[in-house]
Design an enzyme around this catalytic site. Structure first.
Site, mmCIF file in Angstrom:
data_model
loop_
_atom_site.group_PDB
_atom_site.id
_atom_site.type_symbol
_atom_site.label_atom_id
_atom_site.label_comp_id
_atom_site.label_asym_id
_atom_site.label_seq_id
_atom_site.Cartn_x
_atom_site.Cartn_y
_atom_site.Cartn_z
ATOM 1 N NE ARG A 25 -3.838 -2.341 2.198
ATOM 2 C CZ ARG A 25 -3.771 -3.622 1.835
ATOM 3 N NH1 ARG A 25 -2.598 -4.186 1.587
ATOM 4 N NH2 ARG A 25 -4.878 -4.339 1.706
ATOM 5 N N GLY A 90 -1.522 -11.045 -5.645
ATOM 6 C CA GLY A 90 -2.917 -10.644 -5.775
ATOM 7 C C GLY A 90 -3.132 -9.195 -5.382
ATOM 8 N NE ARG A 118 -5.241 -14.915 -5.261
ATOM 9 C CZ ARG A 118 -4.477 -14.357 -4.321
ATOM 10 N NH1 ARG A 118 -3.164 -14.275 -4.501
ATOM 11 N NH2 ARG A 118 -5.010 -13.889 -3.213
ATOM 12 C CB SER A 161 -10.756 -10.280 -1.993
ATOM 13 O OG SER A 161 -9.529 -9.644 -1.690
ATOM 14 C CG ASP A 305 -2.742 -14.073 5.032
ATOM 15 O OD1 ASP A 305 -3.223 -14.864 4.195
ATOM 16 O OD2 ASP A 305 -2.272 -12.960 4.717
#
Length: 422
Positions: A25, A90, A118, A161, A305
């Protein structure tokens, strides 16, 4: 490649890697701001370098100095952009897709074989609703995007997501109208959205929260030059903590913990529920484990995760560990629910695979086995840690750690692990 993993104990100090999500980011936002923006304590890995290369393709001038990234000149929206290959990342392809929609010319984004499986369609639909032209292969990469989006009202599902929402938020201030964003269905991985908003604010952009995790307004603005320091990665920290719980003896984990939101910090609470004593200092974490963990039921909807490091703790739990509400873990680099179920049962534990999670129960008959990580970095690391506990294991695809923790094997061996490439 494969690694042979023998029963081993670890002790001493190990430094936790920097946060992958914040590194992604911050690089994107520094590239949108330019003017000497600096990202310190970055994670330099295959995934984050895919983001650096994407920003360079967009026209940003980027220099890497030790563990810092400096952006001299920002992304150029009048540039003709060659095809962008985001490799296995991703996060990169999704945020880059949002930025690509700010260009007038067509941009192609693709990735490796795994990434091409994906989903992208919810994001492409959202971009199309505000003026982009999007083409894909059955809703998956490679994709072609032609802008320029104008902004306005956008609705997107939240149950696939949170990266789709992050992509829209990051692009929103650079649109003509700004974006009024509505999220339908229950949002998964909420803390990753918090991370995006926190990073945007560090670069001078205001995000108005109308209803948390449901409605946001972002007016037209510009990103300002800033210096951003990346904290440690709680996703990687969770793996190191699991290693210390199962195999540790006076193990200290060092790193800049920081105060930015991270969903995976809930792993500290999970460990305490399992009976582990966790002591957190300013720049280090120490733990003390019971002889046997307690077991319990854990909702990982906001922290998918954590599935790999939590599942392996079942090896030393006196009661079952149940993981729920993490169906979206099937859409990671691999179907982590299915692969974890398939592989851990080889070690002798009982595994019940459910649509949205797993129930794992240890037995008295643990045994070594060959574990196939399917080139998934977090599964490789988790399986190695399991192998250190059980002994006589082989784990496939050590090269996968390049995307998040390139020095994992070397660092673990330095503090006592016995992980050897074959």
């Amino acid at each position: 490649m494969k690694c042979k993993v023998e029963k081993s104990k670890i002790s001493g100090q190990i430094v936790c890697p920097s946060n992958k999500s914040y590194t992604h980011r911050a690089i994107f936002l520094a590239s949108l701001a330019g003017n000497g923006s600096k990202v310190e304590n970055v994670l330099l890995s295959a995934d984050t370098m895919a983001t650096v290369e994407a920003c360079k393709k967009f026209g940003a001038s980027i220099e890497i100095e030790n563990s810092s990234i400096i952006v001299k000149n920002p992304i150029k929206f009048d540039k003709i952009v060659p095809e962008i290959n985001t490799e296995n990342s991703g996060t990169t392809i999704r945020i880059a897709s949002g930025i690509a929609s700010l260009f007038s010319e067509e941009i192609t984004l693709t990735g490796d074989e795994s990434l091409q499986k994906r989903p992208m369609q919810p994001l492409l639909d959202a971009l199309s609703s505000i003026g982009a032209q999007c083409q894909s292969t059955d809703g998956k990469p490679p994709i072609k995007i032609t802008g320029k989006i104008s902004g306005g009202d956008v609705t997107i599902p939240g149950n696939f997501s949170s990266q789709f929402i992050s992509a829209l938020l990051i692009s929103a201030p650079l649109t003509e109208k700004g974006i009024n964003l509505s999220i339908k269905d229950n949002l998964v991985s909420k803390p990753y959205l918090d991370a995006t908003i926190a990073t945007m604010r560090k670069f001078g952009v205001s995000v108005q929260t109308l209803i948390p995790y449901k409605r946001y307004n972002i007016s037209p603005q510009v990103y300002n030059a800033a210096t951003f320091t990346v904290p440690i990665d709680f996703s990687s920290l969770a793996l190191l903590l699991s290693a210390a719980v199962l195999n540790g003896d006076e193990t200290v984990i060092k790193g800049n913990i920081g105060n930015l939101p991270q969903g995976d910090e809930v792993f500290i609470d999970i460990l305490e529920q399992l009976g582990v004593t966790v002591n957190i200092g300013e720049d280090e974490i120490k733990i003390k484990s019971p002889e046997k963990l307690k077991g319990g039921r854990f909702d990982l909807s906001n922290s998918p995760d954590l599935l790999p490091p939590l599942t392996i703790l079942a090896l030393n739990s006196e009661n079952p560990i149940e993981i729920v509400n993490v169906k979206h873990a099937r859409l990671k680099e691999t179907d982590r629910i299915a692969i974890t179920s398939r592989e851990l049962v080889k070690l002798g534990i009982k595994v019940q695979e459910n649509e949205d999670g797993l129930i794992l129960e240890s037995t008295e008959n643990l045994t070594g086995a060959e574990l196939n990580s399917e080139n998934d970095h977090r599964l490789f690391m988790a399986f190695c840690i399991a192998g250190m506990y059980v002994g006589n294991c082989v784990v496939t695809d050590p090269e996968s750690v390049q995307v998040s923790y390139p020095d994992f094997v070397e660092e673990m061996n330095r503090i006592g692990a016995r992980i050897q490439p074959e």
